[in-house]
Design a protein around this motif. Sequence first.
Motif, PDB file in Angstrom:
ATOM      1  N   ASP A  91       0.830  -1.217   0.000  1.00 56.30           N
ATOM      2  CA  ASP A  91       0.000   0.000   0.000  1.00 56.30           C
ATOM      3  C   ASP A  91       0.861   1.262   0.000  1.00 56.30           C
ATOM      4  O   ASP A  91       0.586   2.221  -0.731  1.00 56.30           O
ATOM      5  CB  ASP A  91      -0.924   0.007   1.222  1.00 56.30           C
ATOM      6  N   ILE A  92       1.915   1.272   0.834  1.00 51.01           N
ATOM      7  CA  ILE A  92       2.759   2.464   0.950  1.00 51.01           C
ATOM      8  C   ILE A  92       3.487   2.756  -0.350  1.00 51.01           C
ATOM      9  O   ILE A  92       3.558   3.905  -0.805  1.00 51.01           O
ATOM     10  CB  ILE A  92       3.760   2.282   2.115  1.00 51.01           C
ATOM     11  N   ILE A  93       4.045   1.721  -0.971  1.00 51.78           N
ATOM     12  CA  ILE A  93       4.782   1.930  -2.227  1.00 51.78           C
ATOM     13  C   ILE A  93       3.849   2.458  -3.307  1.00 51.78           C
ATOM     14  O   ILE A  93       4.204   3.372  -4.069  1.00 51.78           O
ATOM     15  CB  ILE A  93       5.468   0.619  -2.667  1.00 51.78           C
ATOM     16  N   ALA A  94       2.636   1.915  -3.365  1.00 55.96           N
ATOM     17  CA  ALA A  94       1.662   2.392  -4.353  1.00 55.96           C
ATOM     18  C   ALA A  94       1.249   3.831  -4.059  1.00 55.96           C
ATOM     19  O   ALA A  94       1.150   4.676  -4.974  1.00 55.96           O
ATOM     20  CB  ALA A  94       0.446   1.475  -4.370  1.00 55.96           C
TER      21      ALA A  94
ATOM     22  N   ASP B 217       2.953   6.056  -2.666  1.00 56.87           N
ATOM     23  CA  ASP B 217       4.069   6.940  -2.985  1.00 56.87           C
ATOM     24  C   ASP B 217       4.236   7.171  -4.486  1.00 56.87           C
ATOM     25  O   ASP B 217       5.131   7.911  -4.914  1.00 56.87           O
ATOM     26  CB  ASP B 217       5.368   6.383  -2.404  1.00 56.87           C
ATOM     27  N   GLY B 218       3.389   6.516  -5.289  1.00 55.64           N
ATOM     28  CA  GLY B 218       3.367   6.792  -6.721  1.00 55.64           C
ATOM     29  C   GLY B 218       4.188   5.853  -7.584  1.00 55.64           C
ATOM     30  O   GLY B 218       4.394   6.131  -8.778  1.00 55.64           O
ATOM     31  N   TYR B 219       4.609   4.716  -7.038  1.00 52.36           N
ATOM     32  CA  TYR B 219       5.413   3.779  -7.826  1.00 52.36           C
ATOM     33  C   TYR B 219       4.546   2.625  -8.307  1.00 52.36           C
ATOM     34  O   TYR B 219       3.660   2.146  -7.593  1.00 52.36           O
ATOM     35  CB  TYR B 219       6.575   3.243  -6.982  1.00 52.36           C
ATOM     36  N   ASP B 220       4.835   2.158  -9.528  1.00 50.88           N
ATOM     37  CA  ASP B 220       4.091   1.023 -10.065  1.00 50.88           C
ATOM     38  C   ASP B 220       4.999  -0.138 -10.437  1.00 50.88           C
ATOM     39  O   ASP B 220       4.549  -1.145 -10.971  1.00 50.88           O
ATOM     40  CB  ASP B 220       3.251   1.441 -11.274  1.00 50.88           C
TER      41      ASP B 220
ATOM     42  N   GLN C  38      11.305 -15.800   2.248  1.00 50.87           N
ATOM     43  CA  GLN C  38      10.467 -16.372   1.195  1.00 50.87           C
ATOM     44  C   GLN C  38       8.987 -16.103   1.434  1.00 50.87           C
ATOM     45  O   GLN C  38       8.262 -15.702   0.522  1.00 50.87           O
ATOM     46  CB  GLN C  38      10.727 -17.877   1.102  1.00 50.87           C
ATOM     47  N   SER C  39       8.549 -16.322   2.672  1.00 46.40           N
ATOM     48  CA  SER C  39       7.122 -16.165   2.954  1.00 46.40           C
ATOM     49  C   SER C  39       6.688 -14.705   2.876  1.00 46.40           C
ATOM     50  O   SER C  39       5.611 -14.396   2.350  1.00 46.40           O
ATOM     51  CB  SER C  39       6.784 -16.746   4.325  1.00 46.40           C
ATOM     52  N   LEU C  40       7.522 -13.791   3.367  1.00 49.75           N
ATOM     53  CA  LEU C  40       7.162 -12.383   3.327  1.00 49.75           C
ATOM     54  C   LEU C  40       7.215 -11.841   1.909  1.00 49.75           C
ATOM     55  O   LEU C  40       6.360 -11.034   1.506  1.00 49.75           O
ATOM     56  CB  LEU C  40       8.085 -11.573   4.243  1.00 49.75           C
ATOM     57  N   ALA C  41       8.194 -12.294   1.108  1.00 47.68           N
ATOM     58  CA  ALA C  41       8.269 -11.872  -0.293  1.00 47.68           C
ATOM     59  C   ALA C  41       7.056 -12.353  -1.078  1.00 47.68           C
ATOM     60  O   ALA C  41       6.480 -11.613  -1.884  1.00 47.68           O
ATOM     61  CB  ALA C  41       9.552 -12.404  -0.932  1.00 47.68           C
ATOM     62  N   GLU C  42       6.640 -13.584  -0.810  1.00 53.36           N
ATOM     63  CA  GLU C  42       5.450 -14.115  -1.491  1.00 53.36           C
ATOM     64  C   GLU C  42       4.203 -13.339  -1.102  1.00 53.36           C
ATOM     65  O   GLU C  42       3.355 -13.021  -1.948  1.00 53.36           O
ATOM     66  CB  GLU C  42       5.276 -15.596  -1.162  1.00 53.36           C
ATOM     67  N   ALA C  43       4.093 -13.010   0.193  1.00 52.41           N
ATOM     68  CA  ALA C  43       2.935 -12.238   0.641  1.00 52.41           C
ATOM     69  C   ALA C  43       2.925 -10.851   0.003  1.00 52.41           C
ATOM     70  O   ALA C  43       1.854 -10.333  -0.356  1.00 52.41           O
ATOM     71  CB  ALA C  43       2.951 -12.119   2.162  1.00 52.41           C
TER      72      ALA C  43
ATOM     73  N   TRP D 232       0.737  -6.922  -3.991  1.00 56.88           N
ATOM     74  CA  TRP D 232       1.190  -5.847  -4.870  1.00 56.88           C
ATOM     75  C   TRP D 232       0.486  -5.926  -6.230  1.00 56.88           C
ATOM     76  O   TRP D 232       0.502  -6.968  -6.892  1.00 56.88           O
ATOM     77  CB  TRP D 232       2.698  -5.943  -5.036  1.00 56.88           C
ATOM     78  N   ASP D 233      -0.131  -4.837  -6.648  1.00 55.21           N
ATOM     79  CA  ASP D 233      -0.848  -4.819  -7.932  1.00 55.21           C
ATOM     80  C   ASP D 233       0.019  -4.371  -9.104  1.00 55.21           C
ATOM     81  O   ASP D 233      -0.388  -4.484 -10.261  1.00 55.21           O
ATOM     82  CB  ASP D 233      -2.071  -3.884  -7.834  1.00 55.21           C
ATOM     83  N   GLY D 234       1.199  -3.837  -8.810  1.00 59.25           N
ATOM     84  CA  GLY D 234       2.059  -3.322  -9.864  1.00 59.25           C
ATOM     85  C   GLY D 234       2.989  -4.376 -10.440  1.00 59.25           C
ATOM     86  O   GLY D 234       2.812  -5.583 -10.260  1.00 59.25           O
ATOM     87  N   ASP D 235       4.023  -3.906 -11.118  1.00 56.42           N
ATOM     88  CA  ASP D 235       5.002  -4.777 -11.768  1.00 56.42           C
ATOM     89  C   ASP D 235       6.125  -5.115 -10.794  1.00 56.42           C
ATOM     90  O   ASP D 235       6.591  -4.252 -10.041  1.00 56.42           O
ATOM     91  CB  ASP D 235       5.575  -4.052 -13.002  1.00 56.42           C
ATOM     92  N   VAL D 236       6.549  -6.369 -10.771  1.00 57.47           N
ATOM     93  CA  VAL D 236       7.731  -6.777 -10.011  1.00 57.47           C
ATOM     94  C   VAL D 236       8.852  -6.985 -11.029  1.00 57.47           C
ATOM     95  O   VAL D 236       8.947  -8.019 -11.677  1.00 57.47           O
ATOM     96  CB  VAL D 236       7.486  -8.055  -9.189  1.00 57.47           C
ATOM     97  N   ALA D 237       9.695  -5.966 -11.150  1.00 57.11           N
ATOM     98  CA  ALA D 237      10.722  -5.980 -12.196  1.00 57.11           C
ATOM     99  C   ALA D 237      11.891  -6.892 -11.853  1.00 57.11           C
ATOM    100  O   ALA D 237      12.605  -7.365 -12.748  1.00 57.11           O
ATOM    101  CB  ALA D 237      11.219  -4.552 -12.434  1.00 57.11           C
ATOM    102  N   TYR D 238      12.090  -7.119 -10.578  1.00 58.22           N
ATOM    103  CA  TYR D 238      13.175  -8.002 -10.123  1.00 58.22           C
ATOM    104  C   TYR D 238      12.691  -8.688  -8.866  1.00 58.22           C
ATOM    105  O   TYR D 238      12.144  -8.046  -7.963  1.00 58.22           O
ATOM    106  CB  TYR D 238      14.443  -7.187  -9.839  1.00 58.22           C
ATOM    107  N   ASN D 239      12.884 -10.004  -8.771  1.00 59.59           N
ATOM    108  CA  ASN D 239      12.369 -10.772  -7.645  1.00 59.59           C
ATOM    109  C   ASN D 239      13.289 -11.966  -7.421  1.00 59.59           C
ATOM    110  O   ASN D 239      13.085 -13.029  -7.989  1.00 59.59           O
ATOM    111  CB  ASN D 239      10.937 -11.223  -7.920  1.00 59.59           C
ATOM    112  N   ASN D 240      14.333 -11.768  -6.604  1.00 64.07           N
ATOM    113  CA  ASN D 240      15.310 -12.835  -6.390  1.00 64.07           C
ATOM    114  C   ASN D 240      15.789 -12.854  -4.949  1.00 64.07           C
ATOM    115  O   ASN D 240      15.830 -11.825  -4.272  1.00 64.07           O
ATOM    116  CB  ASN D 240      16.513 -12.663  -7.330  1.00 64.07           C
TER     117      ASN D 240
END
Length: 405
Positions: free
Chosen positions: A164-167, A169-172, A185-190, A195-203
């Motif tokens: 919610d905060i990242i959105a 703040d105007g980022y997508d 792992q669990s927090l990243a998955e949650a 997150w409704d936007g794009d995940v450009a990097y997820n590692n």
Amino acid sequence: MREYTTNGIDRRTMLKLTGGVGIAGLAGCSGSSGDEAYNIGMVDAQTGSLSAFGERNQRGKDLALSAVNEVGIGGSELQVTVEDSGSENQGGISAAQKLVNQDGVPFLIGAVGSGVSLAIYESVVEGTDVVQLSQNSTGLGLTDFPELLRMSPPGSTQATALADIIAEDGYDSVALTYVNNNYGQSLAEAFTNAWDGDVAYNNSHDQEQQSYSSVISEMNNASADAWLFITYQAEFSTMVNEIFSSGYEAQLYGADSVSGENVLENTPDGSMEGMKIVVPSAPVEEQNYQDFASTFEEEYGQAPTSWAAYAYDCVINAALAIQAADSFTGAALGEVVRDVSRPEGEQVTSFEAASDILSDGSPSDVDYQGVSGPIDFDENGDPVGFLQVLEVQDHSYQGVDFISS
């Protein structure tokens, strides 16, 4: 007179494990004379990458013991035997095995790190009557084990708040890196689910690496303006230094475990300016928290973190369960450990007040309100939680918002 047993371990097995030491002595039990102490166990991160959390835990634990032992539990004191997890799963298992199988504790506080808490439960506690209450674990996986209680709220609330905060703040688009364990792992998955936007990097990344330059370079190449870190203080400090030295620019966000004085001390001024971090929080405006914070500052010369508050409440909750239980056994403690802080009882904010009620009443008559907030364990063993949004301003953490889960 209370009954004292050793968590389902028969006497012959216990004598083999301990070389003939008496079971009552191992359990730390108190006789009718009240001249011995109730002994419970605690697995904490005294060394390793989570040791900064462990230090605060010990301070919270010590303050709670003082509060309990000023009053006493039926004329006896409470003792907490602490073993070090080394911030690792196997270290946590070994520590818990010592406490449960050799020391015979019926109540175990532990641990720091969600993966460590789960490893202890699955390898040592599950299938026994021992009560396990984690002081600092926010990983979502603990929710799947209802008998594994925790004092800190689950990370799902953090993940939603961060999204919610990242959105807002105007980022997508976001670049995300997380520590390669259950917590990360669990927090990243949650987060990605929320997150409704794009995940450009997820590692993921491993713990305790000398450099994370390749991770940072890949995040930069992903061309996302918002970077989210779900990792630990030592790892994040290394990353921040590499971001700063490389001249990369991004809006930084973090989960609770990236914040701490160690990070500020080990990173350059201005390297995290404007970063936002969502952390579990105590209800800092409540009087009982303010009293706790004042005592903590007088004793240690610094303000407490929410982690110290969680550790404090773990000890108080254990002490109340001991007073309320019919016997000092895991089975008896498990029957009442949730009841002494349920909303149905009379609200109190100290061990002394709760102990007075228990002296003449039943577990359901008391509702202990912790310094970390209400402790009303749900069917999954998770508590009600508060979150605070921190922002890095002039190389210090400033609270900018509160969220109730």
